[in-house]
Design an enzyme around this catalytic site. Structure first.
Site, PDB file in Angstrom:
ATOM      1  N   TYR A 150      74.313  67.634  31.115  1.00 39.57           N
ATOM      2  CA  TYR A 150      73.707  66.583  30.313  1.00 39.57           C
ATOM      3  C   TYR A 150      74.789  65.714  29.709  1.00 39.57           C
ATOM      4  CZ  TYR A 150      71.559  63.982  26.574  1.00 39.57           C
ATOM      5  OH  TYR A 150      71.172  62.952  25.759  1.00 39.57           O
ATOM      6  N   ARG A 187      30.597  50.477  34.472  1.00 40.39           N
ATOM      7  CA  ARG A 187      30.745  51.458  35.556  1.00 40.39           C
ATOM      8  C   ARG A 187      32.163  52.031  35.667  1.00 40.39           C
ATOM      9  NH1 ARG A 187      28.522  48.448  40.575  1.00 40.39           N
ATOM     10  NH2 ARG A 187      28.560  46.632  39.208  1.00 40.39           N
ATOM     11  N   LEU A 196      36.965  34.244  33.832  1.00 43.87           N
ATOM     12  CA  LEU A 196      35.890  34.963  33.141  1.00 43.87           C
ATOM     13  C   LEU A 196      36.226  36.449  33.095  1.00 43.87           C
ATOM     14  CD1 LEU A 196      32.649  33.241  34.511  1.00 43.87           C
ATOM     15  CD2 LEU A 196      34.314  32.443  32.822  1.00 43.87           C
ATOM     16  N   ALA A 197      36.228  36.995  31.900  1.00 37.45           N
ATOM     17  CA  ALA A 197      36.621  38.399  31.747  1.00 37.45           C
ATOM     18  C   ALA A 197      35.879  39.055  30.601  1.00 37.45           C
ATOM     19  CB  ALA A 197      38.130  38.489  31.513  1.00 37.45           C
ATOM     20  N   GLY A 255      38.463  37.780  36.001  1.00 41.11           N
ATOM     21  CA  GLY A 255      39.483  38.737  35.580  1.00 41.11           C
ATOM     22  C   GLY A 255      39.460  40.037  36.357  1.00 41.11           C
ATOM     23  N   ASN A 312      75.292  65.654  21.638  1.00 44.39           N
ATOM     24  CA  ASN A 312      75.378  64.317  21.045  1.00 44.39           C
ATOM     25  C   ASN A 312      74.542  64.174  19.776  1.00 44.39           C
ATOM     26  OD1 ASN A 312      73.065  64.625  22.644  1.00 44.39           O
ATOM     27  ND2 ASN A 312      72.820  62.419  22.867  1.00 44.39           N
ATOM     28  N   TYR A 313      73.724  65.178  19.491  1.00 42.30           N
ATOM     29  CA  TYR A 313      72.749  65.057  18.408  1.00 42.30           C
ATOM     30  C   TYR A 313      72.961  66.180  17.416  1.00 42.30           C
ATOM     31  CZ  TYR A 313      68.058  64.434  16.381  1.00 42.30           C
ATOM     32  OH  TYR A 313      67.000  64.206  15.548  1.00 42.30           O
TER      33      TYR A 313
HETATM   34  C1  UD1 Z   1      28.199  36.743  40.180  1.00 38.17           C
HETATM   35  C2  UD1 Z   1      27.540  35.530  40.805  1.00 38.17           C
HETATM   36  C3  UD1 Z   1      27.176  35.875  42.246  1.00 38.17           C
HETATM   37  C4  UD1 Z   1      28.385  36.299  43.008  1.00 38.17           C
HETATM   38  C5  UD1 Z   1      29.122  37.448  42.296  1.00 38.17           C
HETATM   39  C6  UD1 Z   1      30.446  37.684  42.950  1.00 38.17           C
HETATM   40  C7  UD1 Z   1      26.388  34.408  38.975  1.00 38.17           C
HETATM   41  C8  UD1 Z   1      25.092  34.146  38.316  1.00 38.17           C
HETATM   42  N1  UD1 Z   1      26.373  35.196  40.040  1.00 38.17           N
HETATM   43  O1  UD1 Z   1      27.214  37.769  40.160  1.00 38.17           O
HETATM   44  O2  UD1 Z   1      26.580  34.740  42.863  1.00 38.17           O
HETATM   45  O3  UD1 Z   1      28.028  36.681  44.324  1.00 38.17           O
HETATM   46  O4  UD1 Z   1      29.361  37.111  40.921  1.00 38.17           O
HETATM   47  O5  UD1 Z   1      31.010  38.838  42.400  1.00 38.17           O
HETATM   48  O6  UD1 Z   1      27.400  33.856  38.571  1.00 38.17           O
HETATM   49  N2  UD1 Z   1      30.986  37.438  33.036  1.00 38.17           N
HETATM   50  C9  UD1 Z   1      31.279  36.986  31.770  1.00 38.17           C
HETATM   51  N3  UD1 Z   1      30.261  36.744  30.902  1.00 38.17           N
HETATM   52  C10 UD1 Z   1      28.964  36.930  31.247  1.00 38.17           C
HETATM   53  C11 UD1 Z   1      28.675  37.398  32.538  1.00 38.17           C
HETATM   54  C12 UD1 Z   1      29.699  37.645  33.411  1.00 38.17           C
HETATM   55  O7  UD1 Z   1      32.426  36.810  31.427  1.00 38.17           O
HETATM   56  O8  UD1 Z   1      28.093  36.686  30.399  1.00 38.17           O
HETATM   57  C13 UD1 Z   1      32.066  37.702  33.971  1.00 38.17           C
HETATM   58  C14 UD1 Z   1      32.224  39.184  34.258  1.00 38.17           C
HETATM   59  O9  UD1 Z   1      33.232  39.734  33.463  1.00 38.17           O
HETATM   60  C15 UD1 Z   1      32.606  39.215  35.722  1.00 38.17           C
HETATM   61  C16 UD1 Z   1      32.055  37.919  36.284  1.00 38.17           C
HETATM   62  O10 UD1 Z   1      31.767  37.099  35.188  1.00 38.17           O
HETATM   63  O11 UD1 Z   1      33.996  39.165  35.879  1.00 38.17           O
HETATM   64  C17 UD1 Z   1      30.858  38.126  37.164  1.00 38.17           C
HETATM   65  O12 UD1 Z   1      29.849  38.695  36.401  1.00 38.17           O
HETATM   66  P1  UD1 Z   1      28.827  39.703  37.026  1.00 38.17           P
HETATM   67  O13 UD1 Z   1      27.848  40.073  36.028  1.00 38.17           O
HETATM   68  O14 UD1 Z   1      29.557  40.774  37.741  1.00 38.17           O
HETATM   69  O15 UD1 Z   1      28.114  38.717  38.081  1.00 38.17           O
HETATM   70  P2  UD1 Z   1      27.296  39.153  39.316  1.00 38.17           P
HETATM   71  O16 UD1 Z   1      25.933  39.476  38.868  1.00 38.17           O
HETATM   72  O17 UD1 Z   1      28.008  40.144  40.121  1.00 38.17           O
END
Ligand code: UD1
Ligand code: CA
Length: 459
Positions: free
Chosen positions: A367, A16, A9-10, A104, A387-388
């Protein structure tokens, strides 16, 4: 064996980071965060299907991995939660296999930590990676029953004060059969504090179905530490570098200060290598046995032979240095520099696309570009290959045992013959035959009893 799909997931924006660059493209150890996760997935099982969920405007992320055609991509246009993110990738997952979910922005996860989760998922369980933290604030908490069985995960924003006191947290990493994941993800609802589809709600669904949930607790919490801002990025960078330094020392390198060496890529060291402080390695660097590197050097994509000594403040990029050579201090070896054995490159010498044969010396202020230097050649201080010509680059060839006097300009294309001597201060624009002396110095003029002009009196 059931095929493994690793789902990364990324899609998060990474607000931030305060950056125009998508978060997962920020670098750790010289490589994008996402590259670390992709590598861990590949090391875990090199046949794994790797799928990345990227966000709106995340084309730059895809583009950054264009040279990895085996990676599959799923767009999540709107970020409606981790469960929703997984749903976007479902069509790309191997239906009959198992899925491991990674992140990610959690770059230090190690294959060895993931292996037991994958094994458990192949045995029909839902495997969950948890961590015990002194300060669990912000994370989802693992809720267990009286027998210690995991019941569900509660997000901090939905948790009761009692649940917030739980110190076991969800790292977010889990593995389970793809069929089950698909079924549960379809059931997720967003009636929670954040109005999101939580992947974490699948745990309660598994429990309800009687699917065993097996938690694994990480021994090194850094492995599951995410990057949300630049402070955390810097913190993880230091940890990562400490790991690199420890690995180098285990492999037999002496680091005068393990906290002051940075490896941004792959470094392979021979035996009894000594690395002084503030040395940076980038790309792929190989150091032979007994190589010594002085302080404040940068080595990038370089191959350094046995017994080479590199003195302080050198910049070496795309170069090969033969055994027993000495470089620096303050030398710059640019791409396509090839030095044979026992070559000396001294201070304020720059080389580019230049090959130097055994035992030749280029000791000061020089050089050499687009040049081929024979063996046993002495290149005097202040020698420049011109050279150039403003439009094209031309080649300079210096044959074996030639002697180039100080402050000479060699105007390429030009060839200096074997054992030829160039007198100091010459500007050489035509080939010089073997064994000859070439001198282009202007004849000396001398005026005896010369009177310097004197200031005229003001009127
Ligand atoms: C999530 C977990 C939480 C855990 C924490 C660990 C859920 C609901 N909660 O919370 O239990 O302790 O991670 O860090 O899963 N992302 C997507 N698409 C989205 C939302 C998120 O790709 O719609 C990806 C983000 O890029 C990130 C990751 O998922 O890499 C986590 O998302 P984030 O919003 O940081 O989750 P947390 O609220 O921290
Ligand atoms: Ca997070």
């Amino acid at each position: 064996m059931q095929q493994l799909s690793v789902l990364i997931l990324a899609a998060g924006q990474g607000k931030r980071m305060v950056s125009d660059l998508p978060k997962v493209l920020h670098r750790l150890g010289g490589r994008p965060l996402l590259a670390h996760v992709l590598t861990a997935a590949h090391q875990l099982e090199n046949t794994a299907t790797r799928v990345v969920v990227y966000g709106h405007g995340g084309e730059a992320v895809r583009a950054a991995f264009a040279d990895e055609p085996s990676v599959l991509w799923a767009e999540q246009a709107e970020q409606l939660g981790t469960g929703h993110a997984v749903a976007q990738a479902l069509p790309l997952l191997d239906e009959a296999g198992i899925t491991l979910v990674l992140y990610g922005d959690v770059p230090l996860i190690q294959p060895e930590t993931l292996q037991p989760l994958v094994d458990a998922a192949r045995q029909g369980r839902l495997a969950l990676l948890t961590a015990k933290l002194d300060n669990p604030a912000g994370y989802g908490r693992i809720v267990r029953d009286d027998q210690g069985q995991v019941q569900r995960i509660v997000e901090e924003k939905d948790a009761t004060p009692a649940e917030r006191c739980l110190s076991e947290i969800n790292t977010g990493i889990l593995a389970v059969s793809t069929t089950k994941l698909r079924r549960w993800v379809a059931e997720l609802r967003n009636d929670n504090a954040q109005g999101e589809y939580y992947l974490t709600d699948t745990i309660a669904l598994a429990v309800r179905e009687g699917v065993p949930v097996e938690p694994f607790t990480v021994t090194e919490p850094l492995e599951v530490q995410g990057v949300n801002d630049r402070r955390q990025l810097a913190e993880l960078e230091r940890y990562y570098q400490r790991w690199q330094a420890e690995k180098l020392m285990r492999e037999g390198a002496t680091l005068l200060d393990p906290a002051r060496v940075d490896v941004r890529g792959a470094l392979v060291t021979g035996r009894d290598v000594v690395i002084d402080v503030n040395v940076v390695f980038e790309g792929t660097v190989r150091l032979g046995d007994r190589v010594k590197i002085g302080p404040f050097c940068v080595l990038k994509d370089a191959i350094i032979g046995d017994d080479v000594e590199i003195f302080s403040h050198c910049w070496i990029d795309g170069a090969e240095v033969g055994p027993g050579s000495q470089i620096g201090p303050f030398a710059r070896l640019r791409p396509e520099t090839r030095l044979a054995a026992g070559v000396h490159i001294g201070n304020f010498v720059e080389t580019k696309k230049t090959c130097i044969n055994p035992g030749s010396k280029v000791n000061h202020l020089t050089y050499l570009g687009d040049a081929e230097i024979g063996s046993g050649v002495n290149v005097g201080a202040g020698t420049i290959t011109c050279n150039y010509d403003g439009a094209n680059k031309h080649k300079t060839i210096i044959e074996d045992d030639a002697f180039i006097g100080s402050n000479s300009s060699l105007v390429a294309p030009v060839r200096i013959g074997r054992s030829a001597t160039i007198g100091a201060g010459s500007s050489v624009s035509r080939d010089v035959p073997d064994d000859s002396l070439c001198l282009t110095r202007a004849p000396r003029k001398e005026v005896t009893n010369w009177q310097r002009p004197v200031k005229s009196k003001k009127l």
